[in-house]
Design a protein around this motif. Structure first.
Motif, PDB file in Angstrom:
ATOM      1  N   ASN A 262       0.850  -1.198   0.000  1.00 59.73           N
ATOM      2  CA  ASN A 262       0.000   0.000   0.000  1.00 59.73           C
ATOM      3  C   ASN A 262       0.878   1.237   0.000  1.00 59.73           C
ATOM      4  O   ASN A 262       1.860   1.294   0.741  1.00 59.73           O
TER       5      ASN A 262
ATOM      6  N   SER B 167       0.368   5.618  -0.091  1.00 59.63           N
ATOM      7  CA  SER B 167      -0.492   6.802  -0.147  1.00 59.63           C
ATOM      8  C   SER B 167       0.368   8.050  -0.246  1.00 59.63           C
ATOM      9  O   SER B 167       1.453   8.102   0.316  1.00 59.63           O
ATOM     10  N   TYR B 168      -0.125   9.032  -0.989  1.00 56.43           N
ATOM     11  CA  TYR B 168       0.431  10.393  -0.927  1.00 56.43           C
ATOM     12  C   TYR B 168      -0.624  11.234  -0.228  1.00 56.43           C
ATOM     13  O   TYR B 168      -1.645  11.560  -0.834  1.00 56.43           O
TER      14      TYR B 168
ATOM     15  N   ASP C  38      -3.844  12.039   1.323  1.00 62.16           N
ATOM     16  CA  ASP C  38      -5.135  11.335   1.293  1.00 62.16           C
ATOM     17  C   ASP C  38      -5.285  10.436   0.066  1.00 62.16           C
ATOM     18  O   ASP C  38      -6.258   9.705  -0.057  1.00 62.16           O
ATOM     19  N   ASN C  39      -4.345  10.564  -0.849  1.00 63.61           N
ATOM     20  CA  ASN C  39      -4.461   9.852  -2.119  1.00 63.61           C
ATOM     21  C   ASN C  39      -3.886   8.437  -1.979  1.00 63.61           C
ATOM     22  O   ASN C  39      -2.675   8.249  -1.951  1.00 63.61           O
ATOM     23  N   HIS C  40      -4.761   7.442  -1.880  1.00 64.06           N
ATOM     24  CA  HIS C  40      -4.347   6.042  -1.746  1.00 64.06           C
ATOM     25  C   HIS C  40      -4.000   5.516  -3.136  1.00 64.06           C
ATOM     26  O   HIS C  40      -4.883   5.160  -3.908  1.00 64.06           O
ATOM     27  N   VAL C  41      -2.704   5.498  -3.471  1.00 67.03           N
ATOM     28  CA  VAL C  41      -2.261   5.300  -4.852  1.00 67.03           C
ATOM     29  C   VAL C  41      -2.086   3.827  -5.214  1.00 67.03           C
ATOM     30  O   VAL C  41      -2.401   3.412  -6.323  1.00 67.03           O
TER      31      VAL C  41
ATOM     32  N   LYS D 119      -3.133  -0.064  -3.852  1.00 65.51           N
ATOM     33  CA  LYS D 119      -4.046  -0.694  -2.895  1.00 65.51           C
ATOM     34  C   LYS D 119      -3.844  -2.202  -2.866  1.00 65.51           C
ATOM     35  O   LYS D 119      -4.233  -2.896  -3.797  1.00 65.51           O
ATOM     36  N   ASN D 120      -3.211  -2.684  -1.794  1.00 66.02           N
ATOM     37  CA  ASN D 120      -3.020  -4.137  -1.593  1.00 66.02           C
ATOM     38  C   ASN D 120      -2.497  -4.835  -2.837  1.00 66.02           C
ATOM     39  O   ASN D 120      -3.093  -5.797  -3.311  1.00 66.02           O
TER      40      ASN D 120
ATOM     41  N   ASP E 288       3.786   2.145   2.565  1.00 69.04           N
ATOM     42  CA  ASP E 288       3.219   2.281   3.907  1.00 69.04           C
ATOM     43  C   ASP E 288       3.122   0.910   4.566  1.00 69.04           C
ATOM     44  O   ASP E 288       3.246   0.780   5.775  1.00 69.04           O
TER      45      ASP E 288
ATOM     46  N   GLY F 252      -4.889   2.093  -8.930  1.00 68.51           N
ATOM     47  CA  GLY F 252      -4.085   1.508  -7.858  1.00 68.51           C
ATOM     48  C   GLY F 252      -4.400   0.077  -7.502  1.00 68.51           C
ATOM     49  O   GLY F 252      -3.844  -0.463  -6.550  1.00 68.51           O
TER      50      GLY F 252
END
Ligand SMILES: Nc1ncnc2c1ncn2[C@@H]1O[C@H](COP(=O)(O)OP(=O)(O)O)[C@@H](O)[C@H]1O
Ligand SMILES: [Mg+2]
Length: 365
Positions: free
Chosen positions: A20, A22-23, A25-28, A30-31, A66, A220
């Motif tokens: 995972n 993120s920048y 709030d931007n979850h770039v 995902k799993n 992350d 993502g």
């Protein structure tokens, strides 16, 4: 290019596990889970902004995750800085030094790593020969074509003998003809070196023509992983079906139950899809242009099911004709082999659109 022994040590696998990124709030990413095999030419394919470069930089060590980890040759390298990872990355911009000759550009990374002078000379010559630029070693980048600059960038990366080669949209600055040529050269080079290679692109044709397997990404999330043909023939969802080739998508809803269960296409017509057929409740009807056939209106049905449609246009493509037709609320493309100009369907007339259960797909979002 000459036949030269590989520069590199045996190929390694690359595993991405539960990543995972993120920048703010931007979850770039995902799993993200991916298992890339030793010696594989693998593509990350997806629209601009879907996270391809972020994932590539994570493997190279320029970005941190992350959560999750990156394994090279089975070893977790998540904590290592870029220069300790045996990974070479070719950037979209090439990033060549304009004031240095081609040979100096290729030598630079080796000198920085403290490689002995004789060894630097040997590896520079080898790497430039590998990309067919040995004769241009004393030129500066500005004296080279875009394709040649691109090859210098590859030579510079291959010279440090990485175990994994990362290429970020390496062909995007080249014109169409050059792109086709350089992508063949890249494939040839990759095969010769047997180097695990990850190629990032937003261009499905590029990924289809040179890669062994592709991970299709959107927003993502890895949508599907497979060979180009697997993804084309058995897309897992509507996004993949649409991204790889032309897909006709007809929306509708399921009505009735049991043997009387039907798919009601937006705009009226119904197709029998018995509960035993495996057609899911929220699916759309999907087919490729070459999987439908047109036949004269009012004639006998030639397939599992037939829908009336209106021909609204056509394009002559030589061996085939692409028709555009409206069936219910949906506009579809249908490719028919071209036989004779006397057997055409005319725009403004009605026809039948014939489809077989065996060649259509039922896909959800
Ligand atoms: N350094 C950064 N800081 C903040 N946001 C970034 C940064 N790099 C990329 N992004 C964002 O992350 C998303 C994915 O970008 P990127 O990995 O470059 O996509 P792609 O390579 O598929 O076009 C985009 O929304 C982009 O705006
Ligand atoms: Mg990118």
């Amino acid at each position: 290019m000459n036949a030269i022994a590989p520069l590199t040590t045996p190929a390694v696998s690359v595993d991405i596990q539960g990543v995972n990124v993120s920048y703010g709030d931007n979850h770039v990413l995902k799993n993200v889970d991916l298992a890339i095999k030793s010696g594989e030419f693998f593509a990350f394919l997806g629209p601009s902004g879907c996270g391809k470069t972020t994932l590539l930089r994570l493997i190279a060590g320029f970005n941190q995750a992350d959560s999750g980890s990156v394994l090279i040759g089975g070893k977790d390298i998540s904590g290592l800085p870029p220069w300790k990872r045996d990974v070479g990355m070719v950037f979209q911009s090439y990033a060549l030094w304009p004031h240095m000759t081609v040979a100096r550009n290729v030598a630079f990374g080796l000198e920085e790593r403290g490689v002995a002078r004789d060894e630097v000379r040997r590896r520079v010559a080898l790497a430039l020969d590998l990309v067919g630029l040995g004769h241009l070693a004393e030129r500066r980048p500005s004296q080279l074509s875009g394709g040649q600059q691109q090859r210098v960038a590859v030579a510079r990366t291959v010279a440090i003998e990485p175990k994994v080669l990362l290429l970020d949209e390496p062909l995007s600055n080249l014109d169409a003809k050059m792109r086709a040529q350089v992508r063949r050269e890249l494939r040839e080079l990759q095969q010769r070196l047997g180097l695990t290679t990850i190629f990032v692109t937003h261009d499905q044709e590029e990924a289809n023509t040179i890669c062994d397997r592709i991970a299709v990404m959107n927003d993502g999330v890895i949508q599907q992983v497979g060979t180009p043909m697997e993804l084309y023939e058995r897309p897992a969802n509507l996004f993949v079906a649409n991204f790889l080739g032309t897909a006709n998508i007809m929306a509708g809803k399921i009505v009735g139950t049991g043997r009387d269960r039907r798919f009601e296409i937006e705009g009226g017509m119904q197709i029998h899809v018995a509960e035993t057929s495996g057609v899911p409740d929220r699916a759309k009807l999907v087919f490729r242009p070459q999987h439908a056939r047109l036949s004269p209106a009012g004639g006998p049905s030639q397939a599992s099911f037939s829908l009336t449609c209106d021909i609204i246009g056509r394009e002559f493509l030589g061996s085939s004709i692409r028709y555009f037709a409206r069936a219910g609320a949906t506009e579809v493309a249908v490719d028919m082999p071209f036989q004779s100009s006397r057997q055409l369907f005319e725009p403004g007339t009605a026809a039948m659109l014939n489809l077989d259960y065996s060649s259509v797909l039922w896909l959800a979002e």
